[in-house]
Each structure stands twice: as C-alpha cells, then as structure tokens.
Design a protein around this motif. Structure first.
Motif, PDB file in Angstrom:
ATOM      1  N   ALA A   1       0.832  -1.207   0.000  1.00 51.76           N
ATOM      2  CA  ALA A   1       0.000   0.000   0.000  1.00 51.76           C
ATOM      3  C   ALA A   1       0.866   1.255   0.000  1.00 51.76           C
ATOM      4  O   ALA A   1       0.535   2.254  -0.665  1.00 51.76           O
ATOM      5  CB  ALA A   1      -0.931  -0.007   1.211  1.00 51.76           C
ATOM      6  N   GLY A   2       1.979   1.230   0.732  1.00 53.14           N
ATOM      7  CA  GLY A   2       2.891   2.376   0.717  1.00 53.14           C
ATOM      8  C   GLY A   2       3.508   2.593  -0.647  1.00 53.14           C
ATOM      9  O   GLY A   2       3.655   3.727  -1.109  1.00 53.14           O
TER      10      GLY A   2
ATOM     11  N   VAL B   1       7.690   7.152  12.294  1.00 52.59           N
ATOM     12  CA  VAL B   1       6.883   5.940  12.436  1.00 52.59           C
ATOM     13  C   VAL B   1       7.751   4.687  12.396  1.00 52.59           C
ATOM     14  O   VAL B   1       7.569   3.761  13.202  1.00 52.59           O
ATOM     15  CB  VAL B   1       5.816   5.867  11.317  1.00 52.59           C
ATOM     16  N   GLY B   2       8.703   4.650  11.472  1.00 53.50           N
ATOM     17  CA  GLY B   2       9.432   3.420  11.228  1.00 53.50           C
ATOM     18  C   GLY B   2      10.576   3.130  12.164  1.00 53.50           C
ATOM     19  O   GLY B   2      10.952   1.957  12.334  1.00 53.50           O
ATOM     20  N   CYS B   3      11.144   4.148  12.778  1.00 59.31           N
ATOM     21  CA  CYS B   3      12.388   3.941  13.525  1.00 59.31           C
ATOM     22  C   CYS B   3      12.192   3.735  15.020  1.00 59.31           C
ATOM     23  O   CYS B   3      13.174   3.533  15.744  1.00 59.31           O
ATOM     24  CB  CYS B   3      13.335   5.121  13.292  1.00 59.31           C
ATOM     25  N   VAL B   4      10.956   3.775  15.509  1.00 54.13           N
ATOM     26  CA  VAL B   4      10.715   3.606  16.945  1.00 54.13           C
ATOM     27  C   VAL B   4      11.275   2.287  17.478  1.00 54.13           C
ATOM     28  O   VAL B   4      11.999   2.271  18.496  1.00 54.13           O
ATOM     29  CB  VAL B   4       9.215   3.741  17.267  1.00 54.13           C
TER      30      VAL B   4
ATOM     31  N   ILE C   1       3.636   7.113   5.939  1.00 56.86           N
ATOM     32  CA  ILE C   1       3.125   6.381   7.109  1.00 56.86           C
ATOM     33  C   ILE C   1       3.151   4.878   6.870  1.00 56.86           C
ATOM     34  O   ILE C   1       3.570   4.097   7.734  1.00 56.86           O
ATOM     35  CB  ILE C   1       1.697   6.856   7.444  1.00 56.86           C
ATOM     36  N   LEU C   2       2.703   4.454   5.688  1.00 54.32           N
ATOM     37  CA  LEU C   2       2.606   3.021   5.414  1.00 54.32           C
ATOM     38  C   LEU C   2       3.986   2.385   5.280  1.00 54.32           C
ATOM     39  O   LEU C   2       4.214   1.274   5.805  1.00 54.32           O
ATOM     40  CB  LEU C   2       1.790   2.792   4.152  1.00 54.32           C
ATOM     41  N   LEU C   3       4.906   3.026   4.595  1.00 58.05           N
ATOM     42  CA  LEU C   3       6.253   2.473   4.501  1.00 58.05           C
ATOM     43  C   LEU C   3       6.950   2.511   5.861  1.00 58.05           C
ATOM     44  O   LEU C   3       7.728   1.604   6.196  1.00 58.05           O
ATOM     45  CB  LEU C   3       7.066   3.235   3.456  1.00 58.05           C
ATOM     46  N   GLY C   4       6.657   3.530   6.662  1.00 56.07           N
ATOM     47  CA  GLY C   4       7.168   3.541   8.035  1.00 56.07           C
ATOM     48  C   GLY C   4       6.593   2.396   8.842  1.00 56.07           C
ATOM     49  O   GLY C   4       7.295   1.752   9.623  1.00 56.07           O
TER      50      GLY C   4
ATOM     51  N   LEU D   1       8.178  12.010   8.620  1.00 56.41           N
ATOM     52  CA  LEU D   1       7.077  11.186   9.125  1.00 56.41           C
ATOM     53  C   LEU D   1       7.428   9.705   9.019  1.00 56.41           C
ATOM     54  O   LEU D   1       7.160   8.925   9.945  1.00 56.41           O
ATOM     55  CB  LEU D   1       5.807  11.499   8.332  1.00 56.41           C
ATOM     56  N   PHE D   2       8.030   9.315   7.899  1.00 56.66           N
ATOM     57  CA  PHE D   2       8.472   7.931   7.717  1.00 56.66           C
ATOM     58  C   PHE D   2       9.461   7.538   8.812  1.00 56.66           C
ATOM     59  O   PHE D   2       9.369   6.452   9.409  1.00 56.66           O
ATOM     60  CB  PHE D   2       9.120   7.783   6.338  1.00 56.66           C
TER      61      PHE D   2
END
Length: 807
Positions: A312-313, A385-388, A336-339, A381-382
């Motif tokens: 979807a990303g 979301v992704g690196c948390v 957001i989706l790729l993250g 944003l990526f």
C-alpha cells in the motif's frame, strides 16, 4: 502475428514444458499436502462456500462478495466465533476513520481516498500506539475498547459514508464467475483462521506476545529472557489488538483480514497500472490461490501485515509521482505506510532501493520547492513511524537490530557474532524460479509447489507484454518487486521474506495479461488459458506451503472439541493451561521443549538461543543438585518437560529434581521438589548471635545473645540484594512472654536507586510458646533490594529468636 506475440507464445510454451517436466519428476505419493484427505476439507469449503454464496446472492439480490460476507457470518455463528468476527470488523472500521482523519486533517482540498489505504494508515496508527503503551502496565481490554470506540463516536460522518458505500456496492449484482471463485477461496482462508493456533513461529513469539500483553498488561522488552524481545513488532501489536478484544480467534482473524487486504491491493494495483477489471479480479484470485498466501493465513506470521503496509505504501508513492496530479494525502500515506512496514520488519530496507530509484527517475514530478518540501516532511514522518523499534533496541541493547549484526554494533548482551539462519542459501541463479517451484523445501519449510506456479509460466511472458513505451506503471511495479526480491535473496533466500514482492509481481502479471490492447488479439486466449492452468495447479498444491493449515470440524464446533484437538495435536498447549491454573503468582516457567509457550501467563525460560544464560546454566548442570539449583535460582516453581528434549541424562536430572503434576504425553508438567527450594540463607546472623548485618533501633526493648524484643515502633531491619521475579521465603521464630499479641513479617522492596516500590506483609498471632511462622514472597520485577523486618504489630513486645530470608 508480430514479433512480440511470437515471443510471448514461445515463452509460454517454454514455461509449460518446464512446468510439465517438474511435475513429472515429483514424487507425488510422498507429498502429504497432495493427498485427498488433506485437500478434502478445502474442497468442501470451496464448493460449499461457492454454492451457499450463489444461493444467497440470488435470493437476496446482492453482489456475490456481499453474499460471501453473509456466508462467513453464518459460519461464525455456527462455530461460536461471531463475536471475534464483529470485533475485527470494528477494528477495520475504526482504523478507516482514524486513517481518513490523519490523511485529510492537514489537506486543503478534499481528495477521494482509497478505503484500503486509509484503513491501513489507521492500522499503523493503532499499532504504533500499542507499541508505545506496551512499555507500561496499562494494556487492558477496556482501554483498547475505548481507543476503538472513540473514532466511531467522533468520526460518525466517516462511518456513515463507509457504510453507505458498502451498502451501494452490495446491491450491485455480479455476473462474473471469477467473483464466485474468489469468494470460495477467501472462505477457505477464513475457516483456516478459525482453527486453533498450532504454528511454531506464532506460539513462540507472534501469539506469545499478544497473550503475554493481555496477561501481564505490558511487554518487558527483556532480551535476557527472549533474544528477539526488541525486534520490530508492528504486526504483533496489531495481533494484540484482536487478542485483547476477542482472544486467540480475534488475533487470527486480524491476520486473515490482512491477507485478504493484500488481495484487494492487487486489485487496486492492476487497475492503476491500466489492467482491466476482470484482470484485477483474476490477480486477486491468483494471490489467494498461491500456497504461500495460505501459509500466511494458517498461522500468525507477520508477513501479512508487513506486505499490506509495504504494498500500500508503494502504491501511494506511485500515485504521488504520476503525471495527473500530486496529492498531499498520497505522499503522507506513503510515508506512514512504509514507516509501518519498517516497524513491522527490517527487511523493508530491501524494498526501499527500488522505490528510491523510481523516485529519482520521476524527479520532474517533485523538483519544485512545494513538492520537495512535502516529500521532506514525508521523510520525517516515515522516520518517526518506522524507527521507533530500532531506537528502542538501541537504547536497551546498544544494537538497533539486536541480535543481528552484533559484530558491527557490539552489544554486550549478545556474543560478538552476526546472528543468522544457516538453513537457507543466498543469491539468485539462472534456475532459481524452477528450483523455488519444484524444490521449494530449500527456500521454505514446505513441500514442492509452495511458491506457486505463476513464476515459470507467466512471469517472462508478462515482462515481454509490457516491455514497450507507455507501460511505465506496470514496469514500475515489476521493477520494485524484482529489486526487493533480488536484494532480499542476496541476504537470505527465504520465500516468506519476499511476500511483498509476491504481491507486487502477481499484480504486475495480472496487469500485463489484461492490458486493454490485448483484448483484440486472437492469441489473448492463450494467456488466459495459461492463467487458468496456473490457478488450477495452485489449488491442487494449495496446502503445500503450510504444515498448520488443517481444517477439522471438531475444534470448530465446541470448546471441548478444541481442547481435545490441541491435546492430540499439540499437547504443550494443554500443559500451558494447567500451569496457568497452578502457578498463581506467575513465577517463571522452565520450558524444556520446543519454544511453544504462547498463552503462558508467566515468563517462559527456554534453554536455547532465546535465553543464552539459561541455556548455559542448564547445559552446565552435571548433577541433580546443580540442576535443581539452576531451576531455583531462575525462579521456576514449575517445569514443562518434553520426553524428547535434550539428552536422556539431562531429562533424568530434571525429573530427579522435580515431582510430576500432570501428563499430556509426551509433555509433562512438573514442580520443583520442596527439598531444593529455599536452601540458601541471605541474612547475616539470622539467629542474632551478633549484631552484624542488623540495624537495631536505639529504643530497642531488649537485646541479649540469640534474642531481640521489638514492637511496632522499634523494629530491627536488614537489607539484602534480590533478583526481580525470584521467589523467597521469609520465616521467623518468636514468642510473647508478657502477654499474647500480634507479630509481623515484613519485606520492603526497593529498586536499584533505593526507591520504595512495594511491601509484603503477613501478621501472625504470637503466644508464650516459641513458634515458627513463614511466608513465601516474590520480588517485584524491578526489585534490587529487600529490607527484611523483625517487628511487632502493636506496642506489646514480641521476642524473636530467629529471622530467616532464603532463596
């Protein structure tokens, strides 16, 4: 017939010959997945579901897909799982509202958003929030229900719009037999999702985490217990959402929902790339019938969630770079989706290079100040979301990819070696497509045919069909899918790790085969005949990828049948249920078996790479006493022992150190013998032979050798180091010479910084006769120091001749 079509038909013929050769060389009788007893339940569900859906569609005058939903609801009613189905629908609706809000709240214009994309964006938001909440003991069903209810209440306009859209679609009559076949196969995936979980990876981690979160209300991120404890867990957090509100079935249906969502994404990708509606449906069917997709449905693997976010990303990024207008919502949803995909699985990094190259090739679409600023914000944003999960791993272990690449990051919590799975090879070769089709066991824990048959027959003809000007969209899908597969295989040639590439490549094939200009070709029928053959072969080999995809009526129809099924199929799950009933204070459980402890309310101690220190301790135990000491020091009261685990000598030591409690052959539940528990004294001078170790108040009533008299205001104390989660025994000998009163056993728990975190107290009746009293306590998880008291409960003196604190 032109050169292009000649090439296409030649490649089709070559693929047919290779496929026929491979099928001929198979040892059909040795492939359990091809036996009729394995396929019969699927045939029943497939044909029965199609028949019921057709009757329902004609009787109610609704679309066949809507009829399929009605049939699924009827199945859920029969199996007693309608509550779980409604919860999953609730999750989907709430996610859609949240996603729509996130994508439009900053937009200056109203863009028509894809329902799938907004739903998945909302899922990323929920998964991210659960991942943050998992650090604190706040994960309760009530909190999750409130989080799901608020969007429905405050976003009722989105809810109303979505429900009206579904109502409109349901009223459209379907005349395509593709629709009916899709419904039948989708119902097979649905019924598999209703079965009890028996998968290895799920019971080891992907169901273990949601169950642990529900029982303990937080996740410890403790790599000393589970080496994978800080790996990316976006998929597990979303399974936890279903588990918290609807139990195991809820989690499994969330997983099935993501598999079906990826099929819907294939439909959208094909239409975006210029394919026909019939081709888009055929693409969805092709993915549904691919054995690897059933593997994802049959057990809680996280590739379903990961692939949905990654695909979807990618689609959102493709849309943001197209010529007919750039929409801020597409850029934001891509980020957001790729993250979310990166937060679900680190192998997302293999998908990003292809997307980045597409991004650079399309530089004219973003080479303006406004567009560049939008993409820069999207990159932030990526990253957010992704690196948390990687930041969390870095903070806790100093290795963001723990335990991988530890030769580089050198975390002290893992050996200085790069962790890797040595079962699988690396790299692409000239015959990889053939080998992956007919020797799939070298790429996956499966039988031959598990990868699907589309790669030999359809992939190369599809490449030729779109290898011309004007097919940039289909070529973009092909490029990203191929690059991600090749990059992943350079690291590890494992089919589950290229599931997003599967989805993209299936969409590419469907788009290539259903290009509008193909319709006028007389040879176009050859393409669809080949496509039909592939679907048929995939259906015949449907179970070849999964060892967990059995459909059995007994566990579906009653709770008793479910318990009997698990006792026969996977007795360790019955053992876990028994331990949960006996282990009331949730002390750690030593599991000498395969690491299938999902549902265990306590921590599981596995003597494996999951827990290297426990593995070394167990391996170093050479006597019954030393084995018992290992168990006691680990805090274990209960043991789960498989009769096939380890060596006979190791099993004998464990058996000698414990007593049998229950048996589910070959699994046994045992309890550490009392004679080995609480044998090490931690206090100095427990019999008050000297003052050393004790803090004696200045107002002490009496102090003679071997005796002290105290009361509620004048108490003696001693501090000792403890290990969080470990069990201890506090015992005293006391008397009251003046008059009967109450004494008190008390242990205050402190953390490493000296902060008070809890207290354990037991009051006893003290008489003139010397008597012994005791209490068993368990140190809180973050306890580092215990303050042991000798104290009275009133002003009346109590005389102590002994205070003990043992582990």
């Amino acid at each position: 017939m032109n050169f292009r079509w000649t090439t296409v038909l030649a490649l089709l013929l070559l693929g047919a010959v290779a496929t026929a050769t491979g099928l001929h060389q198979l040892s059909w009788h040795s492939i359990a997945a091809l036996r009729w007893d394995a396929l019969e339940p699927y045939a029943v569900v497939l044909t029965g579901g199609m028949f019921a859906a057709e009757i329902c569609a004609r009787w109610l005058g609704i679309h066949r897909f809507a009829a399929g939903v009605v049939v699924a609801t009827a199945i859920a009613l029969i199996t007693g799982t309608v509550g779980a189905l409604l919860v999953v629908a609730w999750i989907a609706l709430a996610s859609h509202v949240v996603g729509s809000t996130v994508l439009t709240v900053w937009s200056k214009r109203g863009d028509a958003l894809s329902i799938l994309v907004s739903l998945l964006v909302g899922a990323v938001v929920y998964g991210s929030l659960i991942g943050l909440a998992a650090h604190r003991p706040i994960n309760y069903p009530g909190l999750y229900a409130i989080a799901m209810a608020l969007p429905i209440v405050f976003g009722w306009r989105h809810v109303r719009t979505a429900l009206l859209s579904m109502k409109t679609l349901a009223r459209i009559k379907s005349r395509s037999w593709l629709d009916l076949l899709i419904v039948g196969v989708a119902l097979s995936h649905f019924v598999v999702g209703l079965m009890p979980e028996t998968g290895h990876d799920a019971l080891a981690s992907h169901l273990f985490i949601p169950a642990h979160l529900a029982a303990r209300h937080f996740w410890g991120f403790d790599v000393s217990l589970y080496a994978w404890a800080v790996m990316p867990m976006m998929g597990d957090w979303l399974f936890a959402l279903g588990y918290m509100l609807a139990g195991e079935t809820g989690a499994r249906l969330v997983n099935v929902g993501f598999v079906l969502t990826t099929c819907c994404l294939v439909h959208e990708l094909v239409l975006w790339a210029g394919g026909s509606r019939a081709g888009a449906k055929w693409g969805a069917l092709l993915l549904l019938t691919t054995p690897l997709a059933l593997l994802e449905s049959s057990s809680l693997y996280i590739e379903s969630v990961w692939a949905a976010f990654a695909v979807a990303g990618s689609l959102s990024l493709f849309r943001s770079l197209q010529r007919d207008g750039q929409r801020p919502a597409d850029i934001r949803s891509a980020a957001i989706l790729l993250g979310g995909a990166l937060a679900a699985k680190a192998i997302t990094l293999a998908i990003l290079p292809g997307l980045f190259i597409i991004f650079l090739v399309r530089f004219r679409r973003w080479a303006t100040k406004a567009s560049a600023w939008r993409f820069a914000r999207a990159l932030g944003l990526f990253t957010l979301v992704g690196c948390v999960p990687y930041f969390t791993a870095w903070v806790l272990t100093k290795n963001p990819l723990f335990p991988y690449f530890n030769e580089i990051f050198r975390s002290k919590l893992w050996p200085l070696a790069n962790f890797q799975d040595s079962r699988w090879t690396k790299g692409f070769k000239w015959d990889t497509l053939y080998q992956a089709t007919f020797h799939t066991e070298t790429f996956l824990e499966s039988w031959p045919g598990a990868s699907g048959f589309q790669w030999l027959l359809l992939l190369l003809p599809a490449v030729v069909l779109v290898a011309r000007k004007g097919k940039q969209r289909a070529l973009a899908i092909l490029f990203v899918g191929a690059v991600s597969a090749v990059v992943t295989f350079q690291s590890i040639a494992y089919l589950r790790y290229i599931f997003p590439a599967y989805v993209l490549m299936v969409a590419f094939i469907a788009a290539a085969f259903s290009q509008r200009e193909n319709a006028s070709s007389a040879w176009n029928r050859a393409l669809w005949i080949a496509g039909a053959v592939v679907v048929l072969l995939n259906l015949i080999f449907l179970k070849s990828a999964t060892h967990y995809g059995d459909i059995v009526a007994k566990p579906l129809l009653s709770e008793t049948g479910r318990d009997e099924f698990l006792r026969e199929r996977l007795p360790i799950r019955s053992a876990v249920d028994v331990v949960n009933k006996l282990n009331l204070d949730d002390s750690p459980v030593a599991v000498f078996s395969s690491p299938l402890g999902a549902g265990l309310h306590a921590d599981a101690l596995y003597p494996s790479w999951y827990n290297l220190s426990f593995e070394r301790a167990v391996g170093g135990a050479a006597s019954t006493d030393s084995m018992a000491k290992v168990l006691v020091l680990s805090g274990s009261d209960y043991v789960i022992l498989d009769s096939g685990w380890g060596t006979p000598g190791q099993r004998r030591l464990i058996e000698d150190a414990s007593d049998p409690v229950a048996s589910f052959a070959p699994i046994a539940v045992r309890r550490v013998k009392d004679q080995y528990r609480f044998v090490q004294e931690l206090l100095r001078n427990p019999e008050f032979a000297a003052d050393e170790g004790w803090y004696l108040p200045s107002g002490m009533l009496e102090r003679v050798k071997g005796r002290i008299s105290v009361n509620v205001t004048a108490a003696a104390t001693q501090q000792v180091p403890v290990v969080g989660g470990r069990r201890y025994k506090n015992s005293v000998k006391s008397e009251c010479g003046t008059q009967p009163t109450q004494g008190r056993m008390q242990v205050n728990w402190m953390d490493a910084a000296g902060r008070f975190i809890g207290v354990s107290i037991q009051v006893f009746e003290c008489t003139a006769d010397t008597k012994s009293y005791s209490m068993e306590v368990r140190a809180p998880r973050n306890a580092a120091v215990a303050v042991v008291y000798a104290s009275g409960q009133t002003d009346v003196p109590v005389t102590f001749s002994e205070v003990s604190f043992k582990q």
